[in-house]
Each structure stands twice: as C-alpha cells, then as structure tokens.
Scaffold this active site. Sequence first.
Site, mmCIF file in Angstrom:
data_model
loop_
_atom_site.group_PDB
_atom_site.id
_atom_site.type_symbol
_atom_site.label_atom_id
_atom_site.label_comp_id
_atom_site.label_asym_id
_atom_site.label_seq_id
_atom_site.Cartn_x
_atom_site.Cartn_y
_atom_site.Cartn_z
ATOM 1 N N GLU A 313 -3.310 -3.978 -7.815
ATOM 2 C CA GLU A 313 -4.702 -3.498 -7.896
ATOM 3 C C GLU A 313 -4.908 -2.582 -9.100
ATOM 4 O OE1 GLU A 313 -6.976 -2.613 -4.453
ATOM 5 O OE2 GLU A 313 -5.598 -3.740 -3.167
HETATM 6 C C1 LIG Z 1 3.043 -7.856 -4.569
HETATM 7 C C2 LIG Z 1 1.782 -8.099 -5.342
HETATM 8 C C3 LIG Z 1 0.596 -8.375 -4.681
HETATM 9 C C4 LIG Z 1 -0.570 -8.659 -5.386
HETATM 10 N N1 LIG Z 1 -1.700 -9.018 -4.708
HETATM 11 C C5 LIG Z 1 -2.786 -9.438 -5.412
HETATM 12 C C6 LIG Z 1 -3.915 -9.985 -4.735
HETATM 13 O O1 LIG Z 1 -3.941 -10.061 -3.492
HETATM 14 N N2 LIG Z 1 -4.966 -10.437 -5.476
HETATM 15 C C7 LIG Z 1 -4.970 -10.371 -6.837
HETATM 16 O O2 LIG Z 1 -5.954 -10.801 -7.443
HETATM 17 N N3 LIG Z 1 -3.913 -9.859 -7.519
HETATM 18 C C8 LIG Z 1 -2.826 -9.400 -6.838
HETATM 19 N N4 LIG Z 1 -1.732 -8.904 -7.514
HETATM 20 C C9 LIG Z 1 -1.756 -8.879 -8.974
HETATM 21 C C10 LIG Z 1 -1.809 -7.481 -9.578
HETATM 22 O O3 LIG Z 1 -3.069 -6.909 -9.381
HETATM 23 C C11 LIG Z 1 -1.412 -7.621 -11.059
HETATM 24 O O4 LIG Z 1 -0.027 -7.911 -11.093
HETATM 25 C C12 LIG Z 1 -1.725 -6.383 -11.862
HETATM 26 O O5 LIG Z 1 -3.111 -6.206 -12.000
HETATM 27 C C13 LIG Z 1 -1.092 -6.420 -13.259
HETATM 28 O O6 LIG Z 1 -1.328 -7.635 -13.897
HETATM 29 P P1 LIG Z 1 -0.119 -8.419 -14.584
HETATM 30 O O7 LIG Z 1 0.943 -8.505 -13.567
HETATM 31 O O8 LIG Z 1 -0.629 -9.655 -15.189
HETATM 32 O O9 LIG Z 1 0.407 -7.446 -15.715
HETATM 33 P P2 LIG Z 1 -0.165 -7.383 -17.221
HETATM 34 O O10 LIG Z 1 -1.639 -7.224 -17.205
HETATM 35 O O11 LIG Z 1 0.415 -8.476 -18.024
HETATM 36 O O12 LIG Z 1 0.465 -5.994 -17.708
HETATM 37 C C14 LIG Z 1 1.798 -5.896 -18.265
HETATM 38 C C15 LIG Z 1 1.981 -4.457 -18.752
HETATM 39 O O13 LIG Z 1 1.050 -4.181 -19.803
HETATM 40 C C16 LIG Z 1 0.287 -3.025 -19.483
HETATM 41 N N5 LIG Z 1 -1.082 -3.152 -20.007
HETATM 42 C C17 LIG Z 1 -1.936 -4.206 -19.892
HETATM 43 N N6 LIG Z 1 -3.112 -3.930 -20.458
HETATM 44 C C18 LIG Z 1 -3.010 -2.661 -20.953
HETATM 45 C C19 LIG Z 1 -3.888 -1.779 -21.634
HETATM 46 N N7 LIG Z 1 -5.146 -2.136 -21.940
HETATM 47 N N8 LIG Z 1 -3.436 -0.553 -21.978
HETATM 48 C C20 LIG Z 1 -2.173 -0.168 -21.673
HETATM 49 N N9 LIG Z 1 -1.294 -0.938 -21.015
HETATM 50 C C21 LIG Z 1 -1.707 -2.170 -20.652
HETATM 51 C C22 LIG Z 1 0.296 -2.974 -17.951
HETATM 52 O O14 LIG Z 1 0.000 -1.683 -17.469
HETATM 53 C C23 LIG Z 1 1.712 -3.411 -17.643
HETATM 54 O O15 LIG Z 1 2.587 -2.330 -17.790
HETATM 55 C C24 LIG Z 1 -0.563 -8.591 -6.815
HETATM 56 C C25 LIG Z 1 0.626 -8.263 -7.484
HETATM 57 C C26 LIG Z 1 1.786 -8.042 -6.778
HETATM 58 C C27 LIG Z 1 3.059 -7.741 -7.536
#
Ligand SMILES: Cc1cc2nc3c(=O)[nH]c(=O)nc-3n(C[C@H](O)[C@H](O)[C@H](O)COP(=O)(O)OP(=O)(O)OC[C@H]3O[C@@H](n4cnc5c(N)ncnc54)[C@H](O)[C@@H]3O)c2cc1C
Length: 329
Positions: A313
């Site tokens: 989230e």
């Molecule tokens: C167990 C679990 C349950 C989940 N449940 C749901 C769900 O029910 N529904 C749903 O829709 N999603 C869900 N998610 C997804 C979750 O919300 C995302 O994993 C999260 O938002 C991060 O996205 P990403 O994994 O693509 O990381 P990325 O966006 O690729 O980020 C990678 C890294 O880059 C950093 N980063 C990215 N953009 C920036 C910026 N502008 N400035 C600085 N740093 C940045 C991030 O902080 C992170 O450290 C779930 C994830 C997990 C692990």
Amino acid sequence: MGVLVPHEYGGSGFGYHEYVTAIVEISKIDSSIGLSLAAHNSLCTGHILQFGNEEQKRKYLPKLATAEWIGAWGLTEPNTGSDAGNMKTVAVEDGDHYIINGAKNFITHGNSGDVAVVMTRTGEVGDSHAMTAFVVERGTPGFKKGRKENKLGMRASETTEMIFEDCRVPKENILGEVGEGFIQALKVLDGGRISIAALGQGIAEGALQAAIQYSKERHQFNQPISKFQGISFKLAEMATKVEASRLLIDRSADMKNKGMSINKESAMAKLYSSEIAVEVANDAVQIFGGYGYTKDYPVEKFYRDAKLCTIGEGTSEIQKLVISRAILK
Ligand SMILES: Cc1cc2nc3c(=O)[nH]c(=O)nc-3n(C[C@H](O)[C@H](O)[C@H](O)COP(=O)(O)OP(=O)(O)OC[C@H]3O[C@@H](n4cnc5c(N)ncnc54)[C@H](O)[C@@H]3O)c2cc1C
C-alpha cells in the site's frame, strides 16, 4: 470482516478506532491474518462502500461483511507498482459491457477472492482521469487465476496475479463514474494506510511483549538478561517507539472518523509504524539470541512479516513523497 460496514449492509458499523484495534490485536498473534483483514476491509470492501451505488452496496457488502465472500483489490501491475497511474490493464467499451485485458500482480486474495475491485485504463496513458474501477466476480469468463507468490513473510496471506483475457464486465459493475478509478484508488489508499500502520503496530506490540517476557525468563551470568542495561535500554526504546506509533495511528483514526482529510497524517502513521515494526522485530530477535533465529519462538515470524509493512500500500519512500508534497505545498 465488515468492521467499517454500516449495520444496514450487514456489517459491524464500527469506526476507525475499533478497526485499528481489531487489526492490532490479531496482528500481535498472526500478522498474515491481519494483512488479509486489512486488504479485505480497507481495499475491496472499503472501495465499494465509498464509491458503490446503492444497488452495488446491497449486492456486495452483506456478503463481504460476513466473510461469505472474500474480497480482492487490484491496482498493482508487474511493471507499475509505485507508479500505478501508468497501468496497462485496459477496459474497452463494447455495447452494455467493457472488455478487460491485462494482468495485476501482488494481489492479496487474487486467486481465492470471490470478488475483486479492479482498476483499469479507459483512456490515454498519463491522464489520471482516464482510469475506471470495476467490480469483477469470480466465475466471470476471462477472469483467471495467476501465479501465487512464494514470499519472505505474511505466508498465510495469499498474494497472486489476477489475469484478464477478454473479460466482459457489464457497465452496471462500474464503481462511480468512468474515468474516476485512479482518483478513487488514491482515496481508498488514504484510509488503507491506517490499516497497514495498525498491522505494523500489532507486529511491534507482539514482538515487544515476547521480548519483555523472554528477557525476564532467560538467565545468563546468573541473572535474568533484563537486568543488563544493554537489554533493558533496548526494551525502553522499543516501548517508546510502540507508543509513538500508537499515537500517530490514533490521530489518523480520529481524523478519519471526523471525515477530515488524512492524506498526510495516514502517510505519517504508515511510514513510522512500518519502519518501527521492522526495528522492534529486529531488536526482539536480538534479545532472544540464537533462539530468536529459530521457529520455536514467534519473533522470527514477526521479523519476516514486518518487512511487508514498509512495502505494501505504498512503500516508505512513497509515504515520504506524500508527506513532503503536503508540507511543501
Ligand atoms: C504481500 C503483498 C501484498 C500486496 N497486496 C496488494 C493488493 O492487494 N493490491 C494491490 O494492488 N497491490 C498489492 N501489493 C503491491 C504493493 O502495493 C506494491 O508492491 C508496492 O506499491 C510497491 O510497488 P512495486 O513492488 O512495484 O515496487 P516499485 O514501485 O518498483 O518500487 C521499487 C523501489 O523503488 C522505490 N521508488 C519507486 N518510485 C519512487 C519514487 N518516486 N521516489 C523514491 N523511490 C521510489 C520504491 O520505494 C521501492 O523501494 C502487495 C504487495 C505485497 C508484497
């Protein structure tokens, strides 16, 4: 499972303080169940409660509030997590229906959920008013199960892909207006962040309680390890973080109950509670020594589970983005 759902739709009709209490108490014991509770209540159920029309509320909320149906909420995609507004899943109008194609990933209850709220693109990339939220029921042709993730922690909470292949969804399943979906999702996440903060709080409280008890029972050098200042000061710092986290969460819950905007406050609560959950769980493992590294005690699970709170989230970095935008306005 319907903590925030009003009585008229079969829920408990409680406010955010009671919701936080439920998640904290459950997460002190099993944070996977806390995560599932948070995703079901805040995301899927919460989205329908906030943006569904009367007919949609009467159709879905009683089943979700009694857990006859489990809810999923799909925003994240393989290539768009933090940058969710760039989503690629599309919904194309076709008479009385929309046809959805694309994939969501990391979705809590993505395979087991009976119903999902799904954010889709219905217009140009880059336009935040070009996304639309649909309710999609399990069994709808083209709504397929995907890969289940093999995770570090939160292992009792299912996380999977959701696949859409020419999935025809009637227009009556649109939540709110066409084009509003992303804006709705951001509002849903404002409330949802309180629940992830509560998840972190529960983990931190559970880890602290376990560490206090163990430090009084474990003897080294002929005395309980709690008598060593190196341990008791660590416990003091852990307890102070837990209290500070509780206050931030309570403030957000209070403001949410009053209908105030909590964009900055819920981001602060989520950021702090998540980060201290990791720190407190780490300290708890240290206090348990070698036993903390085994599955005989609960702290290794808290340690693994806590990390999710800084990611799900909205990562801690994204919370800092939200907070800094608010204070630099
Ligand atoms: C167990 C679990 C349950 C989940 N449940 C749901 C769900 O029910 N529904 C749903 O829709 N999603 C869900 N998610 C997804 C979750 O919300 C995302 O994993 C999260 O938002 C991060 O996205 P990403 O994994 O693509 O990381 P990325 O966006 O690729 O980020 C990678 C890294 O880059 C950093 N980063 C990215 N953009 C920036 C910026 N502008 N400035 C600085 N740093 C940045 C991030 O902080 C992170 O450290 C779930 C994830 C997990 C692990």
